[in-house]
Design an enzyme around this catalytic site. Structure first.
Site, mmCIF file in Angstrom:
data_model
loop_
_atom_site.group_PDB
_atom_site.id
_atom_site.type_symbol
_atom_site.label_atom_id
_atom_site.label_comp_id
_atom_site.label_asym_id
_atom_site.label_seq_id
_atom_site.Cartn_x
_atom_site.Cartn_y
_atom_site.Cartn_z
ATOM 1 N N GLY D 149 11.524 -49.571 -32.062
ATOM 2 C CA GLY D 149 10.928 -48.392 -31.462
ATOM 3 C C GLY D 149 11.908 -47.720 -30.526
ATOM 4 C CB CYS D 150 12.112 -44.222 -29.349
ATOM 5 S SG CYS D 150 10.354 -43.907 -29.133
ATOM 6 C CE1 TYR D 151 9.185 -43.879 -23.601
ATOM 7 C CE2 TYR D 151 7.492 -44.260 -25.236
ATOM 8 C CZ TYR D 151 8.021 -43.482 -24.220
ATOM 9 O OH TYR D 151 7.384 -42.328 -23.831
ATOM 10 C CB SER D 154 15.728 -46.332 -24.239
ATOM 11 O OG SER D 154 14.445 -46.641 -23.715
#
Lengths: 346, 346, 346, 346
Positions: D149-151, D154
């Site tokens: 996932g993106c979160y 990061s």
């Protein structure tokens, strides 16, 4: 081919940074010198942090560049100073100038619109106006190309073929143009602060914008008579993108479909100009970050008139992308080399 | 005066919420009923959290409203259904309708543009077109006011006085209009998602937008002959605001200064219409959240033509603000009552 | 009451313009003098075109103001110069100072954070810190009120009552704050150009922002011990709005519901502070243009911790709105006088 | 190498379109099939006009694809349905799945967070979690990669090496994350309309976002003990970009400089992860459109704590870019093949 050593003069502005973006993955052009007089000595990444991962030469002032080792120069300096800088370059370098300095053939017109006599009139006569799709042969053999302005690019691509084909009248061209804010550059001014631009719009430079004479020069050539246009630019709350909505009077009997047909004939094989499907309005966001120009035409409610929409990214096809496209041409490379980034949407 | 009991039909849309904003501090109008058929039973604050601090009636469906206790109705429903809802209201209520349902006097034109016969033709003949500054006397005594569309408002305010004065030609009016996204309403559609709207723009409804016949109806009345206009709306990445850039052919000998003088004569005492200083381009952000219309005129490069710019907030002077202004007039209140919010900039 | 004659010092900045917006419809305060040293002589409408329809005094320099005829001064000048300007005002004027100059009681702290000794230390001892809801009694009788910073306002409203009630620990407060760009002012700087702000975000002033000592001063008073906070502000691509997301360690046994209950007790009758319904996350856009502060609390996944969200409009409750609220209080007017503009959404 | 025939399942969403953008210029991957069940039969250019200039296969439904001729599948479908689609693919195809379906190793956790039992538990055991820089060896030999996932991307890039090195405490990690709106997808919903997103921000999914268990799974592995995090995502008015601001407690004696040193050791040779110069705050706009992750660390005011900032483009390194990076790895290609687009700024 062997590596072409490139200098970018004026790398600390938006068009300079955009040249860096396009050349970063270019297989033949190597960035050898980047200049920014006031920021000489700094890393490009400190001026433009998006370059943090690139291996780039440090910024220098123009007089620190040894042009003997340079093959190609992109000049992204403010107008006025450009003339003297380019006049001082050695004869062997090929130049694409992104400023307005060499776009107007008529030195009197230059004087009128820019407020001082041209400082390199001899060079002006050698300069080739660089709208690639319309001046390809001359660009290929030029030493100095005057890269077109963003508004003029968005206007000429649709209008020049129509004027040449006699499909529209030359004396009733009404251009309502809209530009992203990057067109105003990176110099700090109150009127382009975030809070002054976001969530609103307005016209500016009404009937007095310096791109008007450039547009008129090229449309006059196409129409074989003097053309004056109505040209009203607007500032839009977006960074990039340009839309020219152009209202034209059609030649007797012509319809929007005829305009589309004429474009398809002229641009059918072009990699960067696309006539959209009938009825589809071009959107600036769909060409963002790319060298594309999307165009279309629509019949108006006013009988005998048509509405033309033309979109580009003002920093790419309207500036740095077309500049690289031109330099490719000048070095015998495919025009799409290093310029075929696809649009970034959303 | 005694308190006026107000119902807002369609309070869950943007124009409904804007009516609530304007009426929240109105000294004479009291919001007695708010309807939203699909959200009946909810608190307004759950539909529009900006209302969390207001003491408002709970949302109900229209058939739950006892109109016997209502003096004034703002109708902010979708077009089509509006006709039947208004036809069913008791005779004592005064109505300002924000939909398009009662704007077109010609029922055939309505049928053509909206695709079905009008369902309340008798009411249509009673309806008064509500551009306040231009129809004040008729509005003051009307029972049913058809509140103008946003584009038509921005166009008529500058053009109607000029056509009446014979300062511009009626057969060569080219309108390039730009609207914020709130004009498209709050219904969830892919084309108005944030990612589809931000940082870009495009024309839409080219030569086919339903505000064209409304504009033409009113300009024809002013010109005393049939007027057809070129009308190209654009969607701009902003929530609120509307700019109409209008290119006109001037009557023989007229200049932009004459247009400005005519406006000053007509609008000099108006609280909401302002002719800006010569040379200043109106910006939508400078009227945001207010009922103002700022206008100006500029001589064009094309001889004998002028460029007119007119800005409003599409949700205020283009919808809910003008609606309250009209209702004030219908109840004998000063037009500025509850409508003099100052622009929110930045 | 009789009319209060008001001067706004520094009317050419965003907080100055916001004061004008709020005072334009104020029934008791009359704008008698507007100053802007570098723009003295200009009309306010040429500096802020949204004022085109208002009847305002022309901008003057401070030394052109006859303060004998002034009752109240809003000082919206840059920090540093403010001290000397205010020290020179006659004793009869009441002052709300929007700068940071009189917020820090500790002159050493001022020296440390602002880099020079305070120039009006005697006045500093008279200044009252003006967070209205928390210092109401002292503000009512003050001559000089130090209007709080925007970040401190958004943080103190939720945290002060919780620290006083012992519901949260004072040594583990982690503030992740987000601000609109108007907080950076209207001076032209590259880092707040539209193209540098739109469509992106970043933290700034990490662990070094000047609002940290102001926050710590007030939280320390509430906690009755020295408080140090983690404070990380971010710049958001929006003009107005501020969100503080605050992660706190709860006192033993406490839950988010207890925080909400404590707020309801303290703020239940406040016109401008609203505890949202359980589970509803405050959004900055829902307080835009208003003097509201919306707050809420949520249990965290980390046991014993909670997440608090607090939103204001940085130019209203975070600056000019609270300033007018305070001045109302100082003149015995209802705090909502001229400050009850409803939020502008969308 | 010979051409790899690629299918993109779910090409009508933003991650699907982004895969097309990245593969359009990929030298080895050829887009052979694009699926979109509800838009089967349409041209990609009618769904995403930015593709107007590309030569792409027409959209089909999944059951129209002959997977015998496909070597590699990018699966960009909604979670839930993905499991069954992937389970039905023939054994010879390699798969990068961009949904959440195969990210959680613990099937009970999947059931808890997604509300139904996993439908392909056997496949789940084969799936490799695809954070390229951290799982390179396993990805290279995997058949099925669960793209992060993106979160989580990061967050893990900065935190995993620090937890492994014991430089930060595992029980006090407070993540304040901010995402562009494209992360919410292209399905039409009221809460992501332009007018609901622009010029404001808010937290959402507080303490309940489905990326929390994914983050905790991977941080637990790195810390070799169960990790629970505070995770508060926010929706930002921008299309692309993600910033995680992470507040951590340092191991005894450690400082931000130690975190930076640890990253430099781990990521010094990575093409896509860059530790910015000391003191420089990463900005999302500087990685827009690129596969880069920029990170940095700062000492906090709270003793013993540090603030970490990490930025990616949620659609690139947070989705489609990392997916292509992984597929390159699975086919023995350089990870930068087709993924080295430079950031688009401004």
């Amino acid at each position: 081919m062997s590596e072409v050593k490139v200098a970018i003069l004026g790398a600390s502005g938006y068009t300079g940074a955009e040249l860096v973006r396009m050349l970063a993955n270019h297989p033949s052009f190597r960035m050898t010198a980047l200049t920014a007089d006031r920021k000489a000595g700094q890393e490009m990444a400190s001026v433009f942090p998006q370059c943090a991962a690139l291996d780039l030469p440090r910024l220098v002032s123009i007089d620190q560049v040894d042009f003997a080792g340079i093959d190609a120069v992109f000049c992204a300096l403010p107008h006025g100073t450009t003339q003297e800088v380019i006049a001082a370059l050695p004869a062997h370098v090929k130049i694409v100038d992104l400023s307005a300095d060499f776009r107007l053939y008529d030195l009197d017109a230059y004087n009128t619109w820019y407020g001082h006599p041209h400082k390199a009139p001899a060079l002006q006569t050698q300069a080739v106006y660089g709208l690639t799709e319309l001046k390809r042969a001359a660009i290929a053999t030029a030493r100095l190309v005057a890269n077109p302005g963003c508004y003029p690019t968005s206007v000429q691509i649709p209008l020049v073929p129509l004027l040449k084909a006699g499909l529209i009248e030359a004396d009733d061209i009404i251009i309502d143009a809209k530009s992203g804010t990057s067109g105003a550059g990176r110099a700090a001014k109150e009127n382009i602060l975030y809070c002054e631009v976001t969530e609103g719009l307005h016209a500016y430079g009404i009937a007095s914008h310096r791109h008007a004479p450039e547009i008129e020069q090229e449309l006059s050539e196409a129409a074989r008579k003097d053309v004056v246009v109505s040209f009203t630019p607007h500032l839009i709350p977006m960074s990039r993108g340009m839309l020219s909505t152009i209202n034209v009077r059609l030649a007797a009997g012509a319809k929007a479909a005829d305009l589309r047909a004429a474009w398809t004939q002229v641009y059918g094989d072009e990699p960067f100009v696309k006539v959209l499907a009938a009825g589809v309005a071009p959107q600036t966001r769909h060409v963002r970050g790319s060298n594309y120009c999307f165009i279309n035409a629509f019949d108006d409610r006013l009988p005998g008139r048509a509405i033309i929409c033309s979109v580009i990214d003002n920093l790419v096809k309207g500036a740095s992308g077309q500049a690289v496209q031109n330099m490719n041409l000048m070095f015998g490379l495919a025009e799409t080399t290093g310029t075929n980034q696809q649009p970034l949407f959303p």
